[in-house]
Design an enzyme around this catalytic site. Structure first.
Site, PDB file in Angstrom:
ATOM      1  CE  LYS A   1      -9.360  -2.610   3.025  1.00  0.00           C
ATOM      2  NZ  LYS A   1      -8.057  -2.058   2.720  1.00  0.00           N
TER       3      LYS A   1
ATOM      4  CD1 TRP B   1      -2.197  -2.188   1.794  1.00  0.00           C
ATOM      5  CD2 TRP B   1      -2.989  -1.235  -0.068  1.00  0.00           C
ATOM      6  NE1 TRP B   1      -3.200  -2.980   1.298  1.00  0.00           N
ATOM      7  CE2 TRP B   1      -3.706  -2.428   0.169  1.00  0.00           C
ATOM      8  CE3 TRP B   1      -3.305  -0.471  -1.196  1.00  0.00           C
ATOM      9  CZ2 TRP B   1      -4.730  -2.860  -0.679  1.00  0.00           C
ATOM     10  CZ3 TRP B   1      -4.332  -0.906  -2.044  1.00  0.00           C
ATOM     11  CH2 TRP B   1      -5.024  -2.080  -1.775  1.00  0.00           C
TER      12      TRP B   1
ATOM     13  CG  ASP C   1      -3.326   3.911   4.021  1.00  0.00           C
ATOM     14  OD1 ASP C   1      -4.373   3.733   4.679  1.00  0.00           O
ATOM     15  OD2 ASP C   1      -3.106   3.350   2.927  1.00  0.00           O
TER      16      ASP C   1
END
Ligand SMILES: *Cc1c(COP(=O)(O)O)cnc(C)c1O
Length: 360
Positions: free
Chosen positions: A196, A101, A172
């Site tokens: 999530k 990511w 993030d």
């Protein structure tokens, strides 16, 4: 029958939340309509919106210096939205890359600035560690330092958040926000998709320090310019209303569980049980350095990879779903977000032990 869902995202939601949403589907609180059908500027939805904002601030213990924004575009959208909002007059941003990511964040930023790789957690075994602050090589005057504090695919979590003085830290937090208390004051920006650990896909949360709201580039779309979104209380354009409503139910659920300290204790118990089972076994393994192991996403491998399909088929028979690892890493991955109960992890480790005993 409900299964135990170990999906990395979209992921399990608390059953209580789903039941409440089902009960309120056709008629929210006597309004005679579903939340999906309401005007976002009407009294009913405004009350849902305000309560969700208040509750998430409360859970995060967000200081008055920080604004909480509800946006769209997901985690990947932020890879462009962050530089467009944060570069100001600078043209370099620093990146600590700890997995897929943050690697994507680094690449996307190159469309807007010169990204500088400050540190990487890549080893001969792939991404298996979070580099310490002493290993970060920051550039002279970066606009910000970007970090992904929980790498969902590699299972690498950063626990040590450094103070960077004048340089804002952008994190993030998609896959571990609300899993434990985080010190919001240490971050210039935190962002994450909701699917999530917060709720359903469609909502993106951005927590931004107020003094950073004057750095947007002129090319930044107005609907994604944080200052404009903040000035309009996340109502500059139509927000993802139903996703905000679901997130609001999850925030209330978290408060009923006792807040983030209590949730952290449960997440510790769950992850400890799973890692201890893996470490005690000669058949299962996890490659991540102990101090960087994610409490939310636990990748693991079978010593005999030719048994992977057997393992997944047997898991399915027991209602243990979505355990297949990400294709870039292989093996298995159990995502054990807030909504995955301890009983789910217990059922998984029982299954792992049985599998090792009978078929390994
Ligand atoms: C899932 C995830 C993303 C991507 O989010 P989208 O909402 O699919 O854009 C980004 N970062 C992290 C850490 C993630 O877990």
């Amino acid at each position: 029958m409900r299964v135990f869902n170990f999906s990395a995202g979209p992921a399990a939601l608390p059953e209580e939340v789903l039941r409440q949403a089902a009960d309120e589907m056709l008629d929210w609180h006597g309004s005679g309509m579903s939340v999906m059908e309401m005007s976002h500027r009407g009294r009913e939805f405004m009350s849902i919106h305000e309560e969700a904002l208040t509750d998430v601030r409360d859970l995060l213990q967000a200081p008055a210096s920080h604004r909480v924004l509800f946006l769209q575009g997901g985690g990947l959208g932020e890879n462009a939205i962050v530089p467009m909002n944060m570069l100001g007059k600078r043209d370099v941003a620093d990146f600590v890359v700890t997995g897929s990511w943050s690697q994507k964040s680094f690449k996307e930023a190159a469309k807007y600035c010169k990204p500088h790789l400050a540190a990487s957690g890549e080893t001969a075994n792939g991404f298996t560690r979070a580099p310490k602050r002493s290993e970060w090589q920051l550039s002279d005057d970066p606009a910000y330092v970007h970090l992904c504090t929980n790498e969902t695919i590699h299972g690498v979590e950063t626990f040590d958040i450094p103070e960077l003085g004048d340089v804002p830290l952008v994190a993030d937090v998609s896959s571990h926000v609300l899993s434990r208390p985080l010190d919001v004051a240490k971050y210039g920006v935190m962002y994450g998709g909701a699917q999530k650990n917060i709720g359903m896909a469609g909502l993106t949360i951005v927590v931004v320090r107020e003094d950073l709201l004057d750095r947007a580039l002129s090319i930044c779309p107005s609907a994604f310019e944080w200052r404009i979104v903040a000035e309009n209380n996340s109502m500059y354009n139509t927000p993802p209303t139903y996703a905000i409503y679901i997130a609001g139910l999850v925030f209330k659920w978290l408060k009923r569980q006792g807040g983030l300290k209590e949730i952290e204790a449960r997440n510790l118990e769950k992850s400890k049980l799973l890692y201890e089972t893996i470490d005690a076994s000669s058949f299962f393994s996890n490659k991540v350095e102990r101090e960087s192991r994610s409490r939310m996403n636990v990748p693991f491998f079978l010593a005999d990879e030719s048994r992977n399909d057997d393992f997944l088929a047997g898991a399915k028979e027991r209602g243990l779903m979505q355990l297949k690892g990400h294709k870039s890493v292989g093996g298995m991955r159990a995502s054990i977000y807030n909504a995955v109960p301890l009983e789910g992890v217990k059922a998984l480790v029982e299954y792992m032990k049985d599998f090792e005993r009978t078929r390994a």
